[in-house]
Design an enzyme around this catalytic site. Structure first.
Site, short mmCIF file in Angstrom:
data_model
loop_
_atom_site.label_atom_id
_atom_site.label_comp_id
_atom_site.label_asym_id
_atom_site.label_seq_id
_atom_site.Cartn_x
_atom_site.Cartn_y
_atom_site.Cartn_z
N HIS A 52 0.85 -1.20 0.00
CA HIS A 52 0.00 0.00 0.00
C HIS A 52 0.88 1.24 0.00
O HIS A 52 2.10 1.14 0.09
CB HIS A 52 -0.99 -0.02 1.16
CG HIS A 52 -0.39 0.10 2.53
ND1 HIS A 52 0.41 -0.88 3.09
CD2 HIS A 52 -0.45 1.09 3.47
CE1 HIS A 52 0.78 -0.50 4.30
NE2 HIS A 52 0.28 0.69 4.55
N HIS A 54 1.45 3.96 1.96
CA HIS A 54 1.99 4.75 3.08
C HIS A 54 3.52 4.87 3.01
O HIS A 54 4.21 3.93 2.63
CB HIS A 54 1.56 4.13 4.41
CG HIS A 54 0.11 4.38 4.71
ND1 HIS A 54 -0.62 3.61 5.59
CD2 HIS A 54 -0.75 5.33 4.25
CE1 HIS A 54 -1.86 4.06 5.65
NE2 HIS A 54 -1.97 5.11 4.84
N ASP A 56 5.89 4.85 5.16
CA ASP A 56 6.77 3.92 5.89
C ASP A 56 6.90 2.58 5.16
O ASP A 56 7.66 1.71 5.57
CB ASP A 56 6.31 3.72 7.34
CG ASP A 56 4.95 3.06 7.47
OD1 ASP A 56 4.00 3.53 6.82
OD2 ASP A 56 4.84 2.07 8.23
N HIS A 57 6.17 2.43 4.03
CA HIS A 57 6.26 1.22 3.21
C HIS A 57 6.86 1.49 1.84
O HIS A 57 7.23 0.55 1.13
CB HIS A 57 4.86 0.59 3.04
CG HIS A 57 4.24 0.20 4.35
ND1 HIS A 57 4.03 -1.11 4.72
CD2 HIS A 57 3.82 0.95 5.40
CE1 HIS A 57 3.50 -1.14 5.94
NE2 HIS A 57 3.36 0.10 6.36
N HIS A 108 -7.36 -0.90 5.56
CA HIS A 108 -6.34 0.02 6.07
C HIS A 108 -6.17 1.18 5.07
O HIS A 108 -6.22 2.35 5.44
CB HIS A 108 -5.04 -0.73 6.28
CG HIS A 108 -3.89 0.10 6.75
ND1 HIS A 108 -3.84 0.66 8.00
CD2 HIS A 108 -2.73 0.47 6.13
CE1 HIS A 108 -2.71 1.35 8.13
NE2 HIS A 108 -2.02 1.24 7.01
N ASP A 134 -0.07 -3.83 6.28
CA ASP A 134 -0.71 -3.34 7.51
C ASP A 134 -2.16 -3.80 7.61
O ASP A 134 -3.00 -3.12 8.21
CB ASP A 134 -0.68 -1.80 7.55
CG ASP A 134 0.71 -1.25 7.84
OD1 ASP A 134 1.63 -2.06 8.12
OD2 ASP A 134 0.87 -0.02 7.77
N HIS A 172 4.74 -4.61 10.94
CA HIS A 172 5.07 -3.90 12.18
C HIS A 172 5.18 -4.85 13.38
O HIS A 172 4.45 -5.84 13.45
CB HIS A 172 4.00 -2.84 12.51
CG HIS A 172 4.00 -1.68 11.57
ND1 HIS A 172 4.80 -0.57 11.76
CD2 HIS A 172 3.30 -1.45 10.43
CE1 HIS A 172 4.58 0.30 10.77
NE2 HIS A 172 3.68 -0.22 9.96
FE FE Z 1 2.77 0.87 8.23
ZN ZN Z 2 0.10 1.66 6.57
#
Ligand code: FE
Ligand code: ZN
Length: 260
Positions: A52, A54, A56-57, A108, A134, A172
């Site tokens: 996805h 985001h 942080d990915h 998410h 996530d 995570h």
């Molecule tokens: Fe994340």
């Molecule tokens: Zn995420």
């Protein structure tokens, strides 16, 4: 085929698979961590799988592509660092000689996908692997930023239907805090108590708690158990008017959002 968890930021794992000098990474939020691992092990990055959009990915994608020239795969309908080979549910992608099936798991984010491989070649085990970003965490699930509770419930149902020995690679390390909530929901679940003790011991020596398995999650994860009598009974304490499957699930997710 080997797998490695590359820790990034405060609680992300960038999962790396490698075989015969070639590697793929899933959701590389940080390029430096990946480049260091590739150099140390003398691996060539062949592919990036994204679940996805985001940051942080995806934050490391541009730099990794520039340095390695790898191919980037990602969900069909999300804004990602281009160019991306776009994938949606039912399609397959082959990387490192392994075939990954794409599963749509909105909730998410609106276009979140997961990658499932029935069995990794030369892995010495018949168990499948799942990269679920996530969507599913050990003991929990992702927050609903873009999707509805009904979508997330359906997404988790799709993952729960995979073979029970499927290894679950979440992005995570949220396990202990998830299990604290799970225990509030199901105080009498003895599988949960045993699993929490096991994970506490792992974290005490800074080991990671992942991958989990679908079978394990079915026993302890309240978000895969929202139809069970024990979970429903607890949800009713918080939301007495809950009556449909989706209402129970939505109330459970809202409860977690405010749980201290
Ligand atoms: Fe994340
Ligand atoms: Zn995420």
């Amino acid at each position: 085929m080997n797998w490695t968890a590359l820790p990034a930021f405060s609680d992300n794992y960038i999962w790396m698979l490698d075989v015969q000098g070639l590697a793929l990474v899933v959701d590389p939020g940080d390029a430096e961590v990946v480049l260091a691992a590739l150099a140390e092990r003398q691996l060539t990055l062949q592919a990036i799988l994204l679940t996805h959009h985001h940051a942080d990915h995806t934050g490391g994608v541009a730099a990794l592509r520039q340095v390695t020239g790898c191919t980037v795969y990602g969900p069909a309908f999300e804004v990602l660092p281009e160019p991306v080979q776009r994938l949606s549910g039912g399609q397959c992608v082959t990387a490192l000689g392994a075939e990954f099936e794409v599963i749509d798991v909105p909730g998410h984010t609106a276009g979140h996908i997961a990658y499932y491989c029935k069995s990794l070649p030369a892995n010495g085990s018949a168990a499948g692997v799942l990269f679920c970003g996530d969507t599913l965490f050990s003991g929990g699930c992702g927050r609903l930023f873009e999707g509805t509770p009904a979508q997330m419930l359906a997404s988790l149902d799709a993952l729960a239907a995979l073979p029970s020995d499927t290894r679950v690679f979440c992005t995570h390390e949220y396990t202990l805090s998830n299990l604290r909530f799970a225990r509030a929901v199901e105080p009498d679940n003895t599988d949960l108590q045993a699993y929490e003790a096991h994970c506490q011991a792992l974290r005490a020596r800074l080991a990671n708690t992942l991958p989990s398995s679908i079978g394990q999650e079915l026993k302890i994860n309240p978000f895969l158990r929202s139809r069970s009598p024990a979970v429903r009974q607890s949800v009713l304490q918080i939301k007495p008017q809950a009556s449909s499957e989706v209402e129970y699930f939505a109330a459970l997710r809202e409860w977690k959002n405010t749980f201290q």
